[in-house]
Design an enzyme around this catalytic site. Structure first.
Site, PDB file in Angstrom:
ATOM      1  N   GLY A 170      41.485  47.932  37.625  1.00 53.62           N
ATOM      2  CA  GLY A 170      42.518  46.921  37.808  1.00 53.62           C
ATOM      3  C   GLY A 170      41.902  45.597  38.217  1.00 53.62           C
ATOM      4  O   GLY A 170      40.768  45.288  37.865  1.00 53.62           O
ATOM      5  N   CYS A 171      42.632  44.835  38.988  1.00 55.85           N
ATOM      6  CA  CYS A 171      42.158  43.521  39.430  1.00 55.85           C
ATOM      7  C   CYS A 171      40.853  43.656  40.205  1.00 55.85           C
ATOM      8  O   CYS A 171      40.761  44.423  41.158  1.00 55.85           O
ATOM      9  CB  CYS A 171      43.224  42.870  40.306  1.00 55.85           C
ATOM     10  SG  CYS A 171      42.692  41.302  41.001  1.00 55.85           S
ATOM     11  N   PHE A 172      39.847  42.885  39.815  1.00 50.33           N
ATOM     12  CA  PHE A 172      38.552  43.020  40.490  1.00 50.33           C
ATOM     13  C   PHE A 172      38.590  42.565  41.935  1.00 50.33           C
ATOM     14  O   PHE A 172      37.768  42.985  42.750  1.00 50.33           O
ATOM     15  CB  PHE A 172      37.406  42.355  39.722  1.00 50.33           C
ATOM     16  CG  PHE A 172      37.628  40.984  39.158  1.00 50.33           C
ATOM     17  CD1 PHE A 172      38.446  40.041  39.752  1.00 50.33           C
ATOM     18  CD2 PHE A 172      36.975  40.617  37.994  1.00 50.33           C
ATOM     19  CE1 PHE A 172      38.621  38.774  39.218  1.00 50.33           C
ATOM     20  CE2 PHE A 172      37.131  39.348  37.443  1.00 50.33           C
ATOM     21  CZ  PHE A 172      37.956  38.430  38.064  1.00 50.33           C
ATOM     22  N   TRP A 173      39.543  41.726  42.315  1.00 49.79           N
ATOM     23  CA  TRP A 173      39.649  41.316  43.713  1.00 49.79           C
ATOM     24  C   TRP A 173      39.835  42.529  44.619  1.00 49.79           C
ATOM     25  O   TRP A 173      39.267  42.598  45.699  1.00 49.79           O
ATOM     26  CB  TRP A 173      40.839  40.393  43.921  1.00 49.79           C
ATOM     27  CG  TRP A 173      40.815  39.086  43.200  1.00 49.79           C
ATOM     28  CD1 TRP A 173      39.735  38.455  42.639  1.00 49.79           C
ATOM     29  CD2 TRP A 173      41.935  38.228  42.983  1.00 49.79           C
ATOM     30  NE1 TRP A 173      40.126  37.268  42.080  1.00 49.79           N
ATOM     31  CE2 TRP A 173      41.470  37.097  42.281  1.00 49.79           C
ATOM     32  CE3 TRP A 173      43.282  38.305  43.315  1.00 49.79           C
ATOM     33  CZ2 TRP A 173      42.301  36.049  41.909  1.00 49.79           C
ATOM     34  CZ3 TRP A 173      44.129  37.263  42.940  1.00 49.79           C
ATOM     35  CH2 TRP A 173      43.635  36.147  42.246  1.00 49.79           C
ATOM     36  N   CYS A 174      40.662  43.476  44.171  1.00 48.68           N
ATOM     37  CA  CYS A 174      40.985  44.649  44.996  1.00 48.68           C
ATOM     38  C   CYS A 174      39.821  45.626  45.065  1.00 48.68           C
ATOM     39  O   CYS A 174      39.481  46.128  46.137  1.00 48.68           O
ATOM     40  CB  CYS A 174      42.220  45.351  44.447  1.00 48.68           C
ATOM     41  SG  CYS A 174      43.681  44.288  44.412  1.00 48.68           S
TER      42      CYS A 174
END
Length: 196
Positions: free
Chosen positions: A27-31
């Site tokens: 998913g989102c790489f930030w997470c």
């Protein structure tokens, strides 16, 4: 999100730790980046793009879905403190939901797929064996859709994406999506966390 701790892989190959590097998409790489920055033994976490067909990748192109890259993170770690099996345990147990195909929550598209980009056969074999172990053990109610692909090229993301969750703790997406995963890590895997 799981509320029970997944087991470690039953079978581990020391050769999986030889590069002490792996690229994960969840998913989102930030997470994903936010979760792995918390682990003792992680030396660096770099957000970026992997698995696409184009010869270059940037945020705008990847988000359009045109390149088939996934948002991913590159981990480099110290195998004396953290093993590949533990990285997999956290990936499947906290960092994302491997039962969602081509998405994570409200983030929809192959750029948010679950994927592991392996660097050697030992890593690939361990991932396959671990997925089989988890499915046989019934740890998830749905099938696991994590894709397994040899790493071709990893493209680092733009600078403003790096260490995003830590630098932007009050951003609504981080509060709603990343922080619960980091809290789950603290609850389920306190022994793996970096000491303050």
């Amino acid at each position: 999100m799981l509320t029970n701790v997944l087991p470690l892989p039953e079978w581990q190959d020391p050769e999986a730790d030889v590069p002490a590097r792996i690229v994960l998409a969840g998913g989102c790489f930030w997470c994903v980046e936010g979760v792995y920055r918390e682990l003792a033994g992680v030396q660096s976490v770099l957000s970026g793009y992997a698995g696409g067909q184009e010869k270059d990748a940037n945020y705008r192109a990847v988000c359009s879905g045109a390149t088939d890259h996934a948002e991913a993170v590159e981990l480099r770690y110290d195998p004396q403190q953290l093993r590949f099996g533990q990285i997999l345990q956290v990936f499947f147990g906290v960092a994302h939901d491997p039962t969602q195909r081509g998405r994570q929550g409200n983030d929809i598209g192959r750029q948010y797929r679950s994927a592991i980009f392996f660097l050697n056969d030992a890593q690939a074999d361990m991932v396959r064996a671990y997925i089989a172990q988890l499915e046989k053990g019934g740890f998830f109610r749905q099938p696991i859709f994590t894709e397994l692909q040899a790493l071709d090229t990893f493209y680092p993301a733009e600078e403003y994406h790096q260490d995003y969750a830590r630098r932007n703790p009050d951003q609504p997406y981080i509060c709603a999506v990343a922080q619960p995963k980091i809290q789950a890590l603290a609850s389920l895997f306190p022994q793996y966390r970096r000491k303050a």
